[in-house]
Design an enzyme around this catalytic site. Structure first.
Site, PDB file in Angstrom:
ATOM      1  N   ASN A   1       2.205  -5.313  -3.141  1.00 16.58           N
ATOM      2  CA  ASN A   1       0.804  -5.590  -2.785  1.00 16.58           C
ATOM      3  C   ASN A   1       0.034  -4.284  -2.594  1.00 16.58           C
ATOM      4  O   ASN A   1       0.538  -3.345  -1.990  1.00 16.58           O
ATOM      5  CB  ASN A   1       0.795  -6.386  -1.460  1.00 16.58           C
TER       6      ASN A   1
ATOM      7  N   HIS B   1     -10.519  -6.437  -1.385  1.00 19.01           N
ATOM      8  CA  HIS B   1     -11.515  -6.278  -0.312  1.00 19.01           C
ATOM      9  C   HIS B   1     -12.725  -5.608  -0.959  1.00 19.01           C
ATOM     10  O   HIS B   1     -12.645  -4.443  -1.374  1.00 19.01           O
ATOM     11  CB  HIS B   1     -10.978  -5.381   0.808  1.00 19.01           C
TER      12      HIS B   1
ATOM     13  N   GLU C   1      -6.103 -10.789  -0.726  1.00 18.42           N
ATOM     14  CA  GLU C   1      -6.832 -10.559   0.535  1.00 18.42           C
ATOM     15  C   GLU C   1      -8.337 -10.529   0.306  1.00 18.42           C
ATOM     16  O   GLU C   1      -9.051  -9.711   0.883  1.00 18.42           O
ATOM     17  CB  GLU C   1      -6.388  -9.232   1.170  1.00 18.42           C
TER      18      GLU C   1
ATOM     19  N   GLU D   1       0.805  -1.239   0.000  1.00 18.48           N
ATOM     20  CA  GLU D   1       0.000   0.000   0.000  1.00 18.48           C
ATOM     21  C   GLU D   1       0.833   1.283   0.000  1.00 18.48           C
ATOM     22  O   GLU D   1       0.590   2.210   0.774  1.00 18.48           O
ATOM     23  CB  GLU D   1      -0.964   0.004   1.205  1.00 18.48           C
TER      24      GLU D   1
ATOM     25  N   ASP E   1     -12.152 -10.597   0.363  1.00 19.61           N
ATOM     26  CA  ASP E   1     -13.359 -10.824   1.160  1.00 19.61           C
ATOM     27  C   ASP E   1     -14.455  -9.940   0.582  1.00 19.61           C
ATOM     28  O   ASP E   1     -14.180  -8.987  -0.155  1.00 19.61           O
ATOM     29  CB  ASP E   1     -13.149 -10.585   2.671  1.00 19.61           C
TER      30      ASP E   1
HETATM   31  O1  G3I Z   1      -1.958  -6.397  18.927  1.00 18.68           O
HETATM   32  C1  G3I Z   1      -3.104  -5.874  19.614  1.00 18.68           C
HETATM   33  C2  G3I Z   1      -3.328  -6.621  20.871  1.00 18.68           C
HETATM   34  O2  G3I Z   1      -2.233  -6.438  21.725  1.00 18.68           O
HETATM   35  C3  G3I Z   1      -4.626  -6.144  21.518  1.00 18.68           C
HETATM   36  O3  G3I Z   1      -4.932  -6.931  22.615  1.00 18.68           O
HETATM   37  C4  G3I Z   1      -5.807  -6.229  20.537  1.00 18.68           C
HETATM   38  C5  G3I Z   1      -7.078  -5.653  21.106  1.00 18.68           C
HETATM   39  O4  G3I Z   1      -7.936  -5.199  20.080  1.00 18.68           O
HETATM   40  O5  G3I Z   1      -5.462  -5.498  19.374  1.00 18.68           O
HETATM   41  C6  G3I Z   1      -4.322  -6.000  18.738  1.00 18.68           C
HETATM   42  O6  G3I Z   1      -4.066  -5.293  17.577  1.00 18.68           O
HETATM   43  C7  G3I Z   1      -4.926  -5.537  16.501  1.00 18.68           C
HETATM   44  C8  G3I Z   1      -4.061  -6.062  15.345  1.00 18.68           C
HETATM   45  O7  G3I Z   1      -4.849  -6.201  14.191  1.00 18.68           O
HETATM   46  C9  G3I Z   1      -3.376  -7.389  15.647  1.00 18.68           C
HETATM   47  O8  G3I Z   1      -4.320  -8.382  15.844  1.00 18.68           O
HETATM   48  C10 G3I Z   1      -5.599  -4.252  16.102  1.00 18.68           C
HETATM   49  O9  G3I Z   1      -6.506  -3.861  17.127  1.00 18.68           O
HETATM   50  C11 G3I Z   1      -6.342  -4.406  14.810  1.00 18.68           C
HETATM   51  O10 G3I Z   1      -6.832  -3.145  14.383  1.00 18.68           O
HETATM   52  C12 G3I Z   1      -5.404  -4.967  13.756  1.00 18.68           C
HETATM   53  O11 G3I Z   1      -6.159  -5.095  12.579  1.00 18.68           O
HETATM   54  C13 G3I Z   1      -5.497  -5.604  11.443  1.00 18.68           C
HETATM   55  C14 G3I Z   1      -5.397  -4.503  10.377  1.00 18.68           C
HETATM   56  O12 G3I Z   1      -4.828  -5.058   9.201  1.00 18.68           O
HETATM   57  C15 G3I Z   1      -4.570  -3.326  10.842  1.00 18.68           C
HETATM   58  O13 G3I Z   1      -4.536  -2.362   9.854  1.00 18.68           O
HETATM   59  C16 G3I Z   1      -6.307  -6.763  10.914  1.00 18.68           C
HETATM   60  O14 G3I Z   1      -6.253  -7.846  11.860  1.00 18.68           O
HETATM   61  C17 G3I Z   1      -5.800  -7.220   9.572  1.00 18.68           C
HETATM   62  O15 G3I Z   1      -6.719  -8.106   8.998  1.00 18.68           O
HETATM   63  C18 G3I Z   1      -5.648  -6.026   8.634  1.00 18.68           C
HETATM   64  O16 G3I Z   1      -5.075  -6.507   7.435  1.00 18.68           O
HETATM   65  C19 G3I Z   1      -4.866  -5.547   6.402  1.00 18.68           C
HETATM   66  C20 G3I Z   1      -3.674  -6.021   5.603  1.00 18.68           C
HETATM   67  O17 G3I Z   1      -2.563  -6.233   6.444  1.00 18.68           O
HETATM   68  C21 G3I Z   1      -3.321  -5.049   4.489  1.00 18.68           C
HETATM   69  N1  G3I Z   1      -4.486  -4.776   3.665  1.00 18.68           N
HETATM   70  C22 G3I Z   1      -5.686  -4.383   4.356  1.00 18.68           C
HETATM   71  C23 G3I Z   1      -6.044  -5.399   5.437  1.00 18.68           C
HETATM   72  C24 G3I Z   1      -7.351  -5.072   6.112  1.00 18.68           C
HETATM   73  O18 G3I Z   1      -7.267  -3.864   6.811  1.00 18.68           O
END
Ligand code: G3I
Length: 357
Positions: A203, A239, A268, A153, A270
């Site tokens: 990507n 997405h 990715e 990105e 969905d």
């Molecule tokens: O690591 C913390 C953890 O310590 C805490 O307890 C928990 C409580 O909510 O949050 C955890 O962090 C989360 C993190 O994922 C790890 O699981 C964040 O809140 C959450 O916002 C984060 O979201 C991820 C997101 O990227 C961040 O931008 C999603 O799981 C993940 O599916 C998403 O993936 C991205 C791709 O990498 C790139 N393209 C878009 C895609 C969707 O946004």
């Protein structure tokens, strides 16, 4: 609840054809065998210990990608220490089940640790930190991760066609912001040195159709190929949030990228649906969703250079969509929260079965 999910999974895997004989239906990975397409999904480490999660994953997919476990905040929590434990769980699972592994992602503007974003490093220091990160992470998985999203990105959605302002590019950047995309080039060269066999991907989000963002990526990839910068592929995230896919434009875009000699992965996918407060979608939307999965798979299969389709998770129990849409959207994946196959699953499998190339 668990036994119910298992019984259901077994029931969906068996169909009765003529003569009363029970013939097992193919899983997605079996259905993809004739075309050679890789069928993958993003994976979280914690639920790997959940029986239904692990068994569905092993049965259906031949490609895995850690959803978050390889991002900087998890893998590089302190300046001098790396933590591969979470990503290793995903990689070990994939190895045990004869699956390929994609790595996501080495360079992104999100999910970076505070020590990095608030460290006030100068360009030269930042370049060293990034080079060390890429060499350490790619090196740790050398020979195991077959394809990397090297940069994720980098183009801006607010200024179509322009590179995003990030810590890596110009805040302060690794010292090459004035030379267009050469900071990206540098990352590909480091990754290639760390594992010359790994396929290296750029990507991107919202670049699956013909638009100014995909035009800019197309120009960059064409230039990289011409000058021998080691890039092997482009990932289109896919997405879909509005129940609409411009399949003709997606197909034309895949066509022009594969004509440059790079592979395309759908990385990715969905298809988010509006959901009620219980998280349930409308039945008619499930059918529209199924059509979109089928159309995208068919578009990919019609190009020999489109070599993988990956969904961003596989069960609605674990998907980023709910928390990121204030629970207004969800139900975006192939299996519901109880691991029951949805219409999208059957539609994707049918497309994979008819893909011959
Ligand atoms: O690591 C913390 C953890 O310590 C805490 O307890 C928990 C409580 O909510 O949050 C955890 O962090 C989360 C993190 O994922 C790890 O699981 C964040 O809140 C959450 O916002 C984060 O979201 C991820 C997101 O990227 C961040 O931008 C999603 O799981 C993940 O599916 C998403 O993936 C991205 C791709 O990498 C790139 N393209 C878009 C895609 C969707 O946004």
């Amino acid at each position: 609840m668990k036994w119910r999910a298992h019984v259901f999974a077994l029931a969906t895997a068996v169909s009765y054809l003529g003569f009363g004989a029970a013939v097992p239906e193919q899983s997605l990975r079996e259905a993809a065998r004739s075309s050679g397409l890789l069928i993958g999904t993003a994976v979280r480490p914690a639920p790997l210990s959940e029986a239904a999660y692990a068994s569905t994953l092993a049965r259906e997919f031949n490609l895995l990608e850690p959803e978050d476990a390889l991002k900087w905040e998890g893998v590089h929590p302190e300046p001098q220490s790396f933590d591969f434990s979470q990503a290793d769980r995903v990689v070990d699972f994939a190895t045990r089940h004869d699956m390929k592994i994609r790595g996501h992602t080495l360079v992104w503007h999100r999910q970076n640790p505070k020590w990095l974003t608030e460290g006030k490093y100068a360009s030269g220091e930042l370049a060293q930190i990034l080079e060390q990160h890429i060499r350490a992470v790619v090196g740790h998985y050398r020979g195991k991760i077959f394809a990397w999203d090297v940069v994720n990105e980098a183009f801006d959605e607010l200024h179509p066609g322009e590179l995003r302002s990030t810590i890596w590019r110009d805040q302060p950047g690794i010292g090459l912001a004035e030379n267009g995309n050469s900071y990206i080039e540098r990352c590909f060269r480091w990754a290639h040195e760390a594992d010359p066999q790994a396929l290296l991907f750029y990507n991107e989000a919202e670049a699956e159709v013909l638009n100014p963002k995909s035009d800019a990526i197309y120009a960059m990839v064409g230039d990289f190929r011409q000058r021998g910068v080691p890039i092997d592929g482009v990932g289109f995230q896919m997405h879909i949030a509005d129940l609409h896919a411009d399949v003709a434009s997606i197909s034309a875009n895949i066509s022009r990228f594969t004509a440059l000699g790079v592979q395309v992965h759908i990385t990715e996918m969905d298809v988010a649906l509006p959901v009620d407060p219980n998280g349930s979608p409308r039945p008619e939307d499930l059918q529209k969703q199924a059509d979109i999965y089928r159309q995208i798979a068919t578009a990919c299969l019609s190009h020999p250079g489109c070599t993988a389709i990956q969904t961003w998770g596989f069960t609605d129990k674990y998907s980023w969509i709910g928390s990121h849409s204030k629970q207004r959207q969800g139900a975006a994946l192939l299996f519901d929260r109880d691991y029951r196959a949805k219409p999208a699953y059957a539609a994707l499998r049918t497309a994979l079965e008819s893909g011959r190339r």
